[in-house]
Design an enzyme around this catalytic site. Sequence first.
Site, mmCIF file in Angstrom:
data_model
loop_
_atom_site.group_PDB
_atom_site.id
_atom_site.type_symbol
_atom_site.label_atom_id
_atom_site.label_comp_id
_atom_site.label_asym_id
_atom_site.label_seq_id
_atom_site.Cartn_x
_atom_site.Cartn_y
_atom_site.Cartn_z
ATOM 1 N N ARG A 141 -13.591 -8.195 1.388
ATOM 2 C CA ARG A 141 -12.163 -7.976 1.126
ATOM 3 C C ARG A 141 -11.375 -9.227 1.519
ATOM 4 O O ARG A 141 -10.466 -9.669 0.802
ATOM 5 C CB ARG A 141 -11.651 -6.767 1.925
ATOM 6 C CG ARG A 141 -12.160 -5.409 1.463
ATOM 7 C CD ARG A 141 -11.551 -4.995 0.118
ATOM 8 N NE ARG A 141 -10.096 -4.990 0.156
ATOM 9 C CZ ARG A 141 -9.359 -3.956 0.592
ATOM 10 N NH1 ARG A 141 -9.941 -2.854 1.038
ATOM 11 N NH2 ARG A 141 -8.038 -4.017 0.560
ATOM 12 N N ARG A 184 0.887 -1.175 0.000
ATOM 13 C CA ARG A 184 0.000 0.000 0.000
ATOM 14 C C ARG A 184 0.918 1.216 0.000
ATOM 15 O O ARG A 184 1.629 1.463 0.986
ATOM 16 C CB ARG A 184 -0.896 -0.008 1.237
ATOM 17 C CG ARG A 184 -1.869 1.171 1.312
ATOM 18 C CD ARG A 184 -2.673 1.097 2.599
ATOM 19 N NE ARG A 184 -3.549 2.248 2.739
ATOM 20 C CZ ARG A 184 -4.879 2.193 2.736
ATOM 21 N NH1 ARG A 184 -5.483 1.030 2.604
ATOM 22 N NH2 ARG A 184 -5.597 3.285 2.885
ATOM 23 N N HIS A 235 -7.007 0.755 -6.902
ATOM 24 C CA HIS A 235 -7.362 0.000 -5.695
ATOM 25 C C HIS A 235 -8.008 -1.315 -6.151
ATOM 26 O O HIS A 235 -9.193 -1.576 -5.907
ATOM 27 C CB HIS A 235 -8.323 0.816 -4.841
ATOM 28 C CG HIS A 235 -8.363 0.394 -3.406
ATOM 29 N ND1 HIS A 235 -7.745 -0.745 -2.929
ATOM 30 C CD2 HIS A 235 -8.980 0.964 -2.318
ATOM 31 C CE1 HIS A 235 -7.964 -0.854 -1.635
ATOM 32 N NE2 HIS A 235 -8.695 0.164 -1.238
ATOM 33 N N ASP A 248 -17.608 7.060 -2.407
ATOM 34 C CA ASP A 248 -16.390 7.048 -1.612
ATOM 35 C C ASP A 248 -16.255 8.419 -0.956
ATOM 36 O O ASP A 248 -16.979 9.367 -1.299
ATOM 37 C CB ASP A 248 -15.182 6.740 -2.506
ATOM 38 C CG ASP A 248 -13.905 6.442 -1.728
ATOM 39 O OD1 ASP A 248 -13.982 6.314 -0.485
ATOM 40 O OD2 ASP A 248 -12.838 6.352 -2.351
ATOM 41 N N GLN A 282 -9.970 -3.757 -3.750
ATOM 42 C CA GLN A 282 -11.301 -3.264 -3.427
ATOM 43 C C GLN A 282 -12.276 -3.619 -4.538
ATOM 44 O O GLN A 282 -13.417 -4.022 -4.278
ATOM 45 C CB GLN A 282 -11.269 -1.753 -3.222
ATOM 46 C CG GLN A 282 -12.626 -1.145 -2.890
ATOM 47 C CD GLN A 282 -13.167 -1.638 -1.566
ATOM 48 O OE1 GLN A 282 -12.509 -1.527 -0.540
ATOM 49 N NE2 GLN A 282 -14.369 -2.187 -1.573
ATOM 50 N N CYS A 299 -16.657 1.941 -0.011
ATOM 51 C CA CYS A 299 -15.426 1.199 0.295
ATOM 52 C C CYS A 299 -14.894 1.491 1.693
ATOM 53 O O CYS A 299 -13.990 0.780 2.153
ATOM 54 C CB CYS A 299 -14.363 1.482 -0.755
ATOM 55 S SG CYS A 299 -13.896 3.208 -0.893
#
Length: 293
Positions: free
Chosen positions: A280, A103, A130, A212, A133, A252
Amino acid sequence: MGRHFLTGEELARDELSALLDRALELKAGRSSGEGADALAGRSVALVFEKPSTRTRVSFEVGVAELGGTPLILRGDELQLSRGESVGDTARVLSRYVHAIVVRAGSDEVVAELAGAAEVPVINGLTPRHHPCQALADLLTLHERFGALDGLRVAYVGDGNNVARSLALAGRAARIELRVASPDGYRIEPGLAALDTADPREAAAGADAIYTDVWVSMGDEAERERRRADLAPFQVNSELLAAASDRAIVLHCLPAHPGEEITEDVLYGERSAVWDQAENRLHAQKALLELLVP
Protein backbone atom coordinates in the site's frame (compact mmCIF):
# COMPACT_ATOMS: atom_id res chain seq x y z
CA MET A 1 -8.62 20.97 -12.13
CA GLY A 2 -6.66 18.13 -10.62
CA ARG A 3 -6.66 14.62 -12.03
CA HIS A 4 -8.53 12.30 -9.69
CA PHE A 5 -8.24 8.62 -8.74
CA LEU A 6 -11.67 7.45 -7.61
CA THR A 7 -12.49 3.96 -8.90
CA GLY A 8 -9.32 2.29 -10.18
CA GLU A 9 -10.15 2.62 -13.87
CA GLU A 10 -8.57 6.06 -14.38
CA LEU A 11 -5.14 4.71 -15.37
CA ALA A 12 -4.43 3.55 -18.91
CA ARG A 13 -2.46 0.33 -19.34
CA ASP A 14 0.88 2.07 -19.97
CA GLU A 15 0.36 4.42 -17.01
CA LEU A 16 -0.48 1.54 -14.70
CA SER A 17 2.55 -0.43 -15.83
CA ALA A 18 4.83 2.57 -15.29
CA LEU A 19 3.28 3.23 -11.87
CA LEU A 20 3.90 -0.33 -10.72
CA ASP A 21 7.48 -0.23 -11.97
CA ARG A 22 8.02 3.06 -10.15
CA ALA A 23 6.50 1.60 -6.98
CA LEU A 24 9.07 -1.20 -7.08
CA GLU A 25 11.84 1.39 -7.50
CA LEU A 26 10.53 3.32 -4.51
CA LYS A 27 10.36 0.13 -2.48
CA ALA A 28 13.89 -0.94 -3.38
CA GLY A 29 15.28 2.55 -2.75
CA ARG A 30 13.36 3.37 0.40
CA SER A 31 16.35 3.13 2.71
CA SER A 32 18.37 5.45 0.48
CA GLY A 33 15.59 8.06 0.27
CA GLU A 34 14.40 7.40 -3.28
CA GLY A 35 11.80 10.05 -4.21
CA ALA A 36 12.47 12.10 -1.09
CA ASP A 37 11.95 15.44 -2.86
CA ALA A 38 8.94 14.50 -5.00
CA LEU A 39 6.47 16.38 -2.79
CA ALA A 40 8.84 18.95 -1.37
CA GLY A 41 6.92 22.08 -0.41
CA ARG A 42 3.56 20.36 -0.90
CA SER A 43 0.84 19.38 1.55
CA VAL A 44 -1.72 16.58 1.30
CA ALA A 45 -4.97 16.54 3.29
CA LEU A 46 -5.90 13.07 4.56
CA VAL A 47 -9.61 13.14 5.43
CA PHE A 48 -10.97 10.19 7.42
CA GLU A 49 -14.66 9.77 8.17
CA LYS A 50 -14.02 6.18 9.32
CA PRO A 51 -11.34 4.42 11.38
CA SER A 52 -8.28 3.33 9.44
CA THR A 53 -4.98 1.55 9.96
CA ARG A 54 -3.34 0.75 6.59
CA THR A 55 -4.82 3.63 4.60
CA ARG A 56 -3.98 6.25 7.19
CA VAL A 57 -0.50 5.03 8.08
CA SER A 58 0.58 4.26 4.52
CA PHE A 59 -0.53 7.64 3.19
CA GLU A 60 0.84 9.62 6.14
CA VAL A 61 4.21 7.89 5.97
CA GLY A 62 4.22 7.99 2.17
CA VAL A 63 3.62 11.73 1.94
CA ALA A 64 6.35 12.35 4.53
CA GLU A 65 8.84 10.08 2.76
CA LEU A 66 8.21 11.99 -0.49
CA GLY A 67 9.12 15.22 1.31
CA GLY A 68 5.59 16.53 1.73
CA THR A 69 3.44 17.46 4.72
CA PRO A 70 0.49 15.17 5.56
CA LEU A 71 -2.49 16.74 7.35
CA ILE A 72 -4.75 14.26 9.15
CA LEU A 73 -8.34 15.53 9.28
CA ARG A 74 -11.16 13.57 10.92
CA GLY A 75 -14.65 14.19 9.66
CA ASP A 76 -15.87 15.40 13.04
CA GLU A 77 -13.03 17.92 13.15
CA LEU A 78 -14.18 19.71 9.98
CA GLN A 79 -17.03 22.14 9.51
CA LEU A 80 -18.69 19.40 7.45
CA SER A 81 -19.97 18.13 10.77
CA ARG A 82 -21.73 21.48 11.29
CA GLY A 83 -23.34 21.70 7.87
CA GLU A 84 -20.69 23.20 5.57
CA SER A 85 -21.19 21.77 2.10
CA VAL A 86 -18.85 19.21 0.56
CA GLY A 87 -18.31 21.55 -2.37
CA ASP A 88 -17.27 24.47 -0.16
CA THR A 89 -14.95 22.19 1.79
CA ALA A 90 -13.31 21.12 -1.47
CA ARG A 91 -12.91 24.73 -2.63
CA VAL A 92 -11.29 25.76 0.63
CA LEU A 93 -8.97 22.76 0.90
CA SER A 94 -7.89 23.36 -2.72
CA ARG A 95 -6.50 26.75 -1.64
CA TYR A 96 -4.43 25.15 1.14
CA VAL A 97 -3.20 21.76 -0.05
CA HIS A 98 -1.94 20.11 -3.22
CA ALA A 99 -4.06 16.93 -3.01
CA ILE A 100 -6.88 15.40 -0.96
CA VAL A 101 -7.12 11.77 0.11
CA VAL A 102 -10.53 10.86 1.52
CA ARG A 103 -11.92 7.76 3.23
CA ALA A 104 -15.67 8.25 3.31
CA GLY A 105 -18.93 6.48 4.00
CA SER A 106 -20.47 7.69 0.74
CA ASP A 107 -19.35 7.49 -2.88
CA GLU A 108 -21.50 10.51 -3.61
CA VAL A 109 -19.54 12.63 -1.12
CA VAL A 110 -16.24 11.72 -2.77
CA ALA A 111 -17.65 12.42 -6.25
CA GLU A 112 -18.93 15.80 -5.09
CA LEU A 113 -15.59 16.60 -3.48
CA ALA A 114 -13.77 15.73 -6.70
CA GLY A 115 -16.23 17.76 -8.75
CA ALA A 116 -15.48 20.94 -6.81
CA ALA A 117 -11.80 20.46 -5.97
CA GLU A 118 -9.05 22.11 -7.98
CA VAL A 119 -6.46 19.60 -6.77
CA PRO A 120 -6.29 15.81 -7.21
CA VAL A 121 -8.72 13.80 -5.08
CA ILE A 122 -7.78 10.22 -4.21
CA ASN A 123 -10.38 7.76 -2.96
CA GLY A 124 -8.96 6.08 0.14
CA LEU A 125 -12.07 3.90 0.51
CA THR A 126 -15.81 4.21 -0.10
CA PRO A 127 -18.63 1.65 0.07
CA ARG A 128 -18.29 0.85 -3.65
CA HIS A 129 -14.61 1.37 -4.37
CA HIS A 130 -11.15 0.78 -2.88
CA PRO A 131 -8.80 1.65 -5.76
CA CYS A 132 -5.64 2.18 -3.72
CA GLN A 133 -6.00 -1.36 -2.41
CA ALA A 134 -6.26 -2.56 -6.01
CA LEU A 135 -2.95 -0.88 -6.82
CA ALA A 136 -1.28 -2.68 -3.92
CA ASP A 137 -2.86 -5.96 -5.07
CA LEU A 138 -1.51 -5.55 -8.60
CA LEU A 139 1.89 -4.50 -7.27
CA THR A 140 2.06 -7.66 -5.14
CA LEU A 141 1.14 -9.84 -8.10
CA HIS A 142 3.70 -8.02 -10.27
CA GLU A 143 6.36 -8.49 -7.60
CA ARG A 144 5.66 -12.21 -7.25
CA PHE A 145 5.04 -13.20 -10.87
CA GLY A 146 6.59 -10.53 -13.09
CA ALA A 147 4.15 -10.09 -15.97
CA LEU A 148 0.52 -9.51 -14.99
CA ASP A 149 -1.01 -10.23 -18.38
CA GLY A 150 -3.06 -13.43 -18.16
CA LEU A 151 -2.61 -14.07 -14.44
CA ARG A 152 -5.64 -15.84 -13.00
CA VAL A 153 -6.86 -14.35 -9.71
CA ALA A 154 -9.73 -15.94 -7.78
CA TYR A 155 -11.62 -13.62 -5.46
CA VAL A 156 -13.78 -15.63 -3.04
CA GLY A 157 -16.47 -14.17 -0.78
CA ASP A 158 -18.39 -10.90 -0.74
CA GLY A 159 -18.29 -9.16 -4.14
CA ASN A 160 -17.62 -5.84 -2.45
CA ASN A 161 -15.64 -2.65 -3.05
CA VAL A 162 -12.33 -4.51 -3.01
CA ALA A 163 -13.47 -6.97 -5.67
CA ARG A 164 -14.98 -4.18 -7.75
CA SER A 165 -11.88 -1.99 -7.81
CA LEU A 166 -9.65 -4.98 -8.52
CA ALA A 167 -11.88 -5.83 -11.48
CA LEU A 168 -11.74 -2.27 -12.80
CA ALA A 169 -8.00 -1.77 -12.35
CA GLY A 170 -7.32 -5.35 -13.42
CA ARG A 171 -8.74 -4.68 -16.88
CA ALA A 172 -5.80 -2.44 -17.69
CA ALA A 173 -3.39 -5.03 -16.27
CA ARG A 174 -5.19 -7.78 -18.24
CA ILE A 175 -5.47 -10.15 -15.32
CA GLU A 176 -8.21 -12.76 -15.40
CA LEU A 177 -10.35 -12.09 -12.36
CA ARG A 178 -12.70 -14.90 -11.30
CA VAL A 179 -15.17 -14.03 -8.55
CA ALA A 180 -17.06 -16.59 -6.47
CA SER A 181 -19.87 -15.24 -4.30
CA PRO A 182 -23.28 -16.43 -3.09
CA ASP A 183 -26.48 -14.94 -4.48
CA GLY A 184 -27.05 -11.51 -3.01
CA TYR A 185 -23.31 -10.82 -2.80
CA ARG A 186 -22.40 -11.07 -6.49
CA ILE A 187 -20.32 -8.54 -8.36
CA GLU A 188 -22.02 -6.64 -11.21
CA PRO A 189 -22.37 -8.67 -14.42
CA GLY A 190 -19.54 -8.20 -16.86
CA LEU A 191 -16.91 -6.95 -14.41
CA ALA A 192 -15.21 -10.29 -13.83
CA ALA A 193 -14.00 -12.86 -16.35
CA LEU A 194 -15.96 -15.44 -14.37
CA ASP A 195 -18.83 -14.80 -11.96
CA THR A 196 -19.78 -18.00 -10.17
CA ALA A 197 -21.34 -19.33 -6.98
CA ASP A 198 -18.76 -22.15 -6.84
CA PRO A 199 -15.50 -21.29 -5.01
CA ARG A 200 -13.69 -24.32 -6.44
CA GLU A 201 -14.57 -23.31 -9.98
CA ALA A 202 -13.06 -19.88 -9.39
CA ALA A 203 -9.98 -21.28 -7.64
CA ALA A 204 -9.20 -23.97 -10.23
CA GLY A 205 -5.69 -23.33 -11.54
CA ALA A 206 -5.59 -19.81 -10.04
CA ASP A 207 -2.30 -18.00 -9.47
CA ALA A 208 -3.75 -16.20 -6.45
CA ILE A 209 -6.73 -16.64 -4.13
CA TYR A 210 -8.04 -13.46 -2.55
CA THR A 211 -10.63 -12.86 0.14
CA ASP A 212 -11.94 -10.13 2.42
CA VAL A 213 -13.90 -10.00 5.67
CA TRP A 214 -17.49 -11.16 5.66
CA VAL A 215 -18.69 -8.30 7.86
CA SER A 216 -17.35 -4.90 6.81
CA MET A 217 -17.90 -1.57 8.56
CA GLY A 218 -21.57 -0.74 8.20
CA ASP A 219 -22.63 -4.39 7.94
CA GLU A 220 -22.67 -5.14 11.67
CA ALA A 221 -26.47 -5.36 11.89
CA GLU A 222 -26.37 -8.25 9.40
CA ARG A 223 -23.44 -10.03 11.02
CA GLU A 224 -25.03 -13.43 11.65
CA ARG A 225 -26.82 -13.60 8.31
CA ARG A 226 -23.65 -12.68 6.42
CA ARG A 227 -21.61 -15.26 8.30
CA ALA A 228 -24.13 -17.98 7.46
CA ASP A 229 -24.40 -16.98 3.79
CA LEU A 230 -20.64 -16.75 3.26
CA ALA A 231 -19.54 -19.75 5.33
CA PRO A 232 -19.13 -22.02 2.25
CA PHE A 233 -16.75 -19.42 0.76
CA GLN A 234 -13.98 -19.72 3.34
CA VAL A 235 -10.42 -19.70 1.99
CA ASN A 236 -8.80 -22.78 3.50
CA SER A 237 -6.25 -25.46 2.62
CA GLU A 238 -8.81 -27.48 0.65
CA LEU A 239 -9.65 -24.51 -1.57
CA LEU A 240 -5.98 -23.61 -1.95
CA ALA A 241 -5.30 -27.16 -3.16
CA ALA A 242 -7.53 -26.45 -6.18
CA ALA A 243 -5.30 -23.57 -7.25
CA SER A 244 -1.99 -23.61 -9.11
CA ASP A 245 1.01 -25.06 -7.31
CA ARG A 246 2.54 -21.57 -7.35
CA ALA A 247 -0.59 -19.83 -6.04
CA ILE A 248 -0.33 -17.16 -3.38
CA VAL A 249 -2.97 -16.01 -0.90
CA LEU A 250 -4.12 -12.39 -0.66
CA HIS A 251 -6.25 -10.54 1.91
CA CYS A 252 -6.71 -6.77 2.18
CA LEU A 253 -6.95 -6.93 6.00
CA PRO A 254 -8.06 -6.75 8.74
CA ALA A 255 -8.59 -10.51 8.81
CA HIS A 256 -10.76 -12.67 11.04
CA PRO A 257 -9.05 -16.08 11.14
CA GLY A 258 -11.60 -18.85 11.35
CA GLU A 259 -14.18 -16.90 9.35
CA GLU A 260 -13.27 -15.87 5.79
CA ILE A 261 -9.81 -17.46 6.01
CA THR A 262 -8.25 -20.13 8.18
CA GLU A 263 -5.29 -19.31 10.40
CA ASP A 264 -2.99 -21.84 8.73
CA VAL A 265 -3.55 -20.27 5.32
CA LEU A 266 -3.35 -16.65 6.50
CA TYR A 267 -0.02 -17.24 8.23
CA GLY A 268 1.22 -20.02 5.94
CA GLU A 269 4.16 -20.02 3.57
CA ARG A 270 1.97 -19.22 0.56
CA SER A 271 0.53 -16.10 2.13
CA ALA A 272 1.55 -12.80 0.49
CA VAL A 273 -0.75 -10.83 2.77
CA TRP A 274 1.95 -8.92 4.65
CA ASP A 275 3.80 -7.95 1.46
CA GLN A 276 0.43 -6.86 0.11
CA ALA A 277 -0.15 -4.65 3.16
CA GLU A 278 3.32 -3.11 2.87
CA ASN A 279 2.77 -2.47 -0.81
CA ARG A 280 0.00 0.00 0.00
CA LEU A 281 2.81 2.39 0.94
CA HIS A 282 4.88 1.98 -2.21
CA ALA A 283 1.97 1.95 -4.67
CA GLN A 284 0.47 5.07 -3.13
CA LYS A 285 3.80 6.89 -3.20
CA ALA A 286 4.02 6.20 -6.93
CA LEU A 287 0.41 7.37 -7.33
CA LEU A 288 1.14 10.61 -5.49
CA GLU A 289 4.18 11.24 -7.69
CA LEU A 290 1.97 10.77 -10.74
CA LEU A 291 -0.99 12.92 -9.66
CA VAL A 292 0.43 15.76 -7.59
CA PRO A 293 1.93 18.52 -9.77
